[in-house]
Motif scaffolding. Sequence first.
Motif, PDB file in Angstrom:
ATOM      1  N   PRO A 215      54.509  70.078 -24.285  1.00 38.99           N
ATOM      2  CA  PRO A 215      53.669  70.689 -25.330  1.00 38.99           C
ATOM      3  C   PRO A 215      52.726  69.715 -26.047  1.00 38.99           C
ATOM      4  O   PRO A 215      51.921  70.144 -26.850  1.00 38.99           O
ATOM      5  CB  PRO A 215      54.709  71.237 -26.311  1.00 38.99           C
ATOM      6  CG  PRO A 215      55.844  70.274 -26.209  1.00 38.99           C
ATOM      7  CD  PRO A 215      55.904  69.870 -24.753  1.00 38.99           C
ATOM      8  N   ALA A 216      52.837  68.386 -25.772  1.00 40.38           N
ATOM      9  CA  ALA A 216      51.997  67.411 -26.473  1.00 40.38           C
ATOM     10  C   ALA A 216      50.613  67.323 -25.830  1.00 40.38           C
ATOM     11  O   ALA A 216      50.491  67.181 -24.614  1.00 40.38           O
ATOM     12  CB  ALA A 216      52.666  66.039 -26.455  1.00 40.38           C
ATOM     13  N   CYS A 217      49.576  67.412 -26.645  1.00 39.18           N
ATOM     14  CA  CYS A 217      48.205  67.332 -26.150  1.00 39.18           C
ATOM     15  C   CYS A 217      47.367  66.499 -27.113  1.00 39.18           C
ATOM     16  O   CYS A 217      47.759  66.261 -28.258  1.00 39.18           O
ATOM     17  CB  CYS A 217      47.581  68.725 -26.019  1.00 39.18           C
ATOM     18  SG  CYS A 217      48.369  69.793 -24.794  1.00 39.18           S
ATOM     19  N   SER A 218      46.211  66.054 -26.638  1.00 37.28           N
ATOM     20  CA  SER A 218      45.299  65.315 -27.508  1.00 37.28           C
ATOM     21  C   SER A 218      43.868  65.563 -27.070  1.00 37.28           C
ATOM     22  O   SER A 218      43.604  65.964 -25.927  1.00 37.28           O
ATOM     23  CB  SER A 218      45.596  63.810 -27.459  1.00 37.28           C
ATOM     24  OG  SER A 218      45.193  63.260 -26.218  1.00 37.28           O
ATOM     25  N   GLU A 219      42.942  65.350 -27.983  1.00 37.95           N
ATOM     26  CA  GLU A 219      41.516  65.409 -27.691  1.00 37.95           C
ATOM     27  C   GLU A 219      40.819  64.423 -28.625  1.00 37.95           C
ATOM     28  O   GLU A 219      41.351  64.067 -29.682  1.00 37.95           O
ATOM     29  CB  GLU A 219      40.961  66.817 -27.880  1.00 37.95           C
ATOM     30  CG  GLU A 219      41.177  67.390 -29.264  1.00 37.95           C
ATOM     31  CD  GLU A 219      40.707  68.829 -29.383  1.00 37.95           C
ATOM     32  OE1 GLU A 219      39.882  69.261 -28.555  1.00 37.95           O
ATOM     33  OE2 GLU A 219      41.164  69.524 -30.325  1.00 37.95           O
TER      34      GLU A 219
END
Length: 281
Positions: A215-219
């Motif tokens: 579930p971990a995301c980044s932008e």
Amino acid sequence: MSAYSTYVILLIVLFVSPLFSENHWDDYIAEKNIGSTYHVFGDNVNLRESGNLNAKVIQKLKLGQTVKILSKMNQTLEQNSVKEYWYQVQTESGSDIGYVWGGFISDYSFPIKDALVLCKNLGVKTRKLELKIIRDSNLISQGSWEVGPMSNETWDNTIYDEKRFSPRPNALFAIKFLIFSEIEYGYSNEQLFTFDQNFKIQPQFSWNPGACDPPACSESWLIFPKDTLPEDKKIMRKSILGKENTIIELMHSFDIDEPNQHDYYQSEYLWNGQNFQKKEN
């Protein structure tokens, strides 16, 4: 958890965890697109009657000369840890058809100023990107840098406005490419470069526009001088104003299972006339 900690964890997953698993890219060989036109990456490259080193040479190809890919052979050749296929190609005049090893053909190119940037993926073993800057088939400068296991599936470039910085570089540009990882096959990476007045290449910094290991995301976003990144209430992002002689990188980490969790981490790259020096906040 802080934005910085979340971002570091995601980076560990991106760059470290693949070292402890069987890499799905180990047998990957970069390929050219059939029907597309590319620039020759070497000088005095042999155009041969067939795809092997013992075949008769039809002619010599110049650095930067364009060739059209007609077909890919099954034969590969590995030199200096670079493994590529042989290709049947047609010269720009259309008068000659022959075979060239893919290691002597660029993977991507674009014009800038009065020069041409030739890009070469040196393969997943070497993990390097090589650039050659040419003008009228003459080599102006070149260099290679380790960037990770690259794919040939996604190439792009951005030419930024160098006049926003003082003293301004001769050029400021970025090359975007796909890096293999265990996270959803791969992720985009953008590497910034500058030219000095003699067109010597100087690598600056790289950044990742986005990555996700659910579930971990980044932008991330880059904010240049005189630019404004607008507020986005949906993701709890505040407005960011650009700073003089500085590139701001704003990183957003979030959990797709926690819609109200949004963390931000900011870095600044201050231009000193030769390099962008990183300052973390």
